[in-house]
Motif scaffolding. Sequence first.
Motif, short mmCIF file in Angstrom:
data_model
loop_
_atom_site.label_atom_id
_atom_site.label_comp_id
_atom_site.label_asym_id
_atom_site.label_seq_id
_atom_site.Cartn_x
_atom_site.Cartn_y
_atom_site.Cartn_z
N HIS A 10 0.81 -1.22 0.00
CA HIS A 10 0.00 0.00 0.00
C HIS A 10 0.85 1.27 0.00
O HIS A 10 0.38 2.34 0.35
N ARG A 39 -1.34 -11.20 -15.18
CA ARG A 39 -1.22 -11.56 -13.76
C ARG A 39 -2.42 -11.09 -12.94
O ARG A 39 -2.75 -11.66 -11.92
N ARG A 45 -9.80 -14.08 -8.01
CA ARG A 45 -9.09 -12.89 -7.53
C ARG A 45 -10.04 -12.02 -6.71
O ARG A 45 -11.26 -12.01 -6.94
N ARG A 48 -9.09 -6.15 -4.57
CA ARG A 48 -7.94 -5.27 -4.79
C ARG A 48 -7.59 -5.18 -6.28
O ARG A 48 -7.18 -4.12 -6.77
N MET A 49 -7.79 -6.26 -6.99
CA MET A 49 -7.45 -6.27 -8.42
C MET A 49 -8.37 -5.38 -9.25
O MET A 49 -8.04 -5.03 -10.38
N HIS A 109 1.00 -16.56 7.34
CA HIS A 109 1.66 -15.37 6.79
C HIS A 109 3.03 -15.15 7.44
O HIS A 109 3.38 -15.81 8.42
N SER A 131 3.50 -9.11 1.28
CA SER A 131 2.32 -9.25 0.43
C SER A 131 2.67 -9.71 -0.99
O SER A 131 3.71 -9.33 -1.54
N ALA A 132 1.78 -10.48 -1.55
CA ALA A 132 1.97 -10.96 -2.93
C ALA A 132 1.89 -9.83 -3.95
O ALA A 132 2.05 -10.06 -5.15
N ARG A 133 1.66 -8.62 -3.50
CA ARG A 133 1.76 -7.47 -4.40
C ARG A 133 3.13 -7.47 -5.08
O ARG A 133 3.28 -7.03 -6.21
N THR A 314 -4.73 -15.80 3.86
CA THR A 314 -5.70 -14.80 4.31
C THR A 314 -7.10 -15.36 4.11
O THR A 314 -7.57 -15.47 2.98
N ARG A 336 -10.77 -8.38 3.07
CA ARG A 336 -10.80 -8.72 1.63
C ARG A 336 -9.58 -9.57 1.28
O ARG A 336 -8.51 -9.43 1.86
N ASP A 338 -8.04 -12.59 -2.04
CA ASP A 338 -8.32 -13.49 -3.16
C ASP A 338 -8.74 -14.83 -2.53
O ASP A 338 -8.24 -15.18 -1.47
C1 EPS Z 1 -2.47 -9.80 -0.53
C2 EPS Z 1 -3.71 -9.29 -0.16
C3 EPS Z 1 -4.55 -8.56 -1.13
C4 EPS Z 1 -4.20 -9.04 -2.54
C5 EPS Z 1 -2.72 -8.81 -2.74
C6 EPS Z 1 -1.96 -9.76 -1.90
O1 EPS Z 1 -4.29 -7.17 -1.12
P1 EPS Z 1 -4.98 -6.16 -0.12
O2 EPS Z 1 -4.42 -6.49 1.24
O3 EPS Z 1 -4.60 -4.79 -0.59
O4 EPS Z 1 -6.46 -6.44 -0.21
O5 EPS Z 1 -4.96 -8.42 -3.51
O6 EPS Z 1 -2.36 -8.99 -4.07
C7 EPS Z 1 -2.02 -7.88 -4.77
C8 EPS Z 1 -2.14 -6.66 -4.33
C9 EPS Z 1 -1.52 -8.19 -6.11
O7 EPS Z 1 -1.14 -7.27 -6.84
O8 EPS Z 1 -1.47 -9.40 -6.45
C10 EPS Z 1 -1.60 -10.41 0.48
O9 EPS Z 1 -1.89 -10.31 1.68
O10 EPS Z 1 -0.59 -11.03 0.13
#
Ligand code: EPS
Length: 387
Positions: A10, A39, A45, A48-49, A109, A131-133, A314, A336, A338
């Motif tokens: 974030h 991706r 998904r 967030r996507m 995690h 995070s997988a971001r 998660t 929230r 995936d």
């Molecule tokens: C993720 C949690 C989610 C996923 C995120 C990985 O994000 P958020 O916490 O903002 O809701 O959407 O994946 C991505 C942002 C991505 O680009 O793939 C986590 O906790 O790893």
Amino acid sequence: MRYLTAGESHGPQLTMIVEGLPSRLPFSKEEVDKQLARRQKGHGRGRRMQIESDQVQIVSGVRFGQTTGAPLSMIIENKDWKKWTEIMSIHPDEEKATKRRVSRPRPGHADLNGAIKYGHRDMRDVLERSSARETAARTAVGAVARQVLEFCGIRVAGHVVRIGSVGTRRLEGWTAEAIAEQSEQSPVRCLDPEAEKAMMQLIDQAKEEGDSLGGVVEVVVENVPIGLGSHVHWDRKLDARLAQAMVSINAFKGVEIGIGFEAGERKGSQVHDEILWAEEKGFHRASNRLGGFEGGMTNGEPIVVRGVMKPIPTLYKPLRSVDIDTKEPFEASIERSDSCAVPAASVVAENVIAWEVAQALLDTFTADTAEDLLREVNRRREEARHF
Ligand code: EPS
């Protein structure tokens, strides 16, 4: 070749630096964006996507559609950051620092281990980076490496071979091009239409139950020259490097090369690939059970590598954990997530594997310019044919 990624989930952006690319490589930003868009897709998904629409900005190392040989740097904006500017502020602020503080580690995690290791009482400092971001950054880097491979006629494709209890049979006779084309049509990146339907149902069911699902992805790399990697020292074995790279993707727990673990169940005669020779092809194999590797080196057959991803930790369905302040038990749940990111992870895997193969290519054939590289690769191909 080497790279670094930086950036929080974030925070304002993801940042990537790739160093060691040959100069004069035809380079397309659109190709990187294409991988990023792939991706982001996939049945399962989360929300967030819908916020992000990842596109790369090239900040250095490219001019007029070609690499210059200088470090190539890129950024990807986090659109969600707008809502997180206070929480992710870089300035000291005691009041804001307590907002959205995370004291409850989520099972599965990095939260608790990272907090203990780096001494963070706010586990946001761990989860933002774990995070997988970050896989968006690695996809972009891999999409750059992929352009090195393409230039040398090496193609990469990936697909999903399992989600939860639904698996597909092993492929035979599919080209990378056909895998790429067909998997692109599928919302779960699966080549088998029946399995695809069952996978989607399974994902919907898991989502309804507040649960998550893992699976298995397969990456195929075609037209690889013989002799990438090395038998002489453990850390130059390319199959081992692919294994490291695959397990380094968030939530990945294991790897198979070729038939992988099945090799432990079969007799030797049912595992090893017989060597053939033909005028036009030179040396080749009667089968490809070893997934393109012998002795830590490529043997010219397609590289076939699989990775297993655990279900995303998660969960809407709560799991027991302990608050680090009160030491009281609580049930971890989230707002929230995936429910299944295996289709997205198969795109990540393709690009992560592309990086390793491109790096091995540049380790094997030292080259300042892309033309030098191609000449060397083609020379190896010719030599192998007439060996
Ligand atoms: C993720 C949690 C989610 C996923 C995120 C990985 O994000 P958020 O916490 O903002 O809701 O959407 O994946 C991505 C942002 C991505 O680009 O793939 C986590 O906790 O790893």
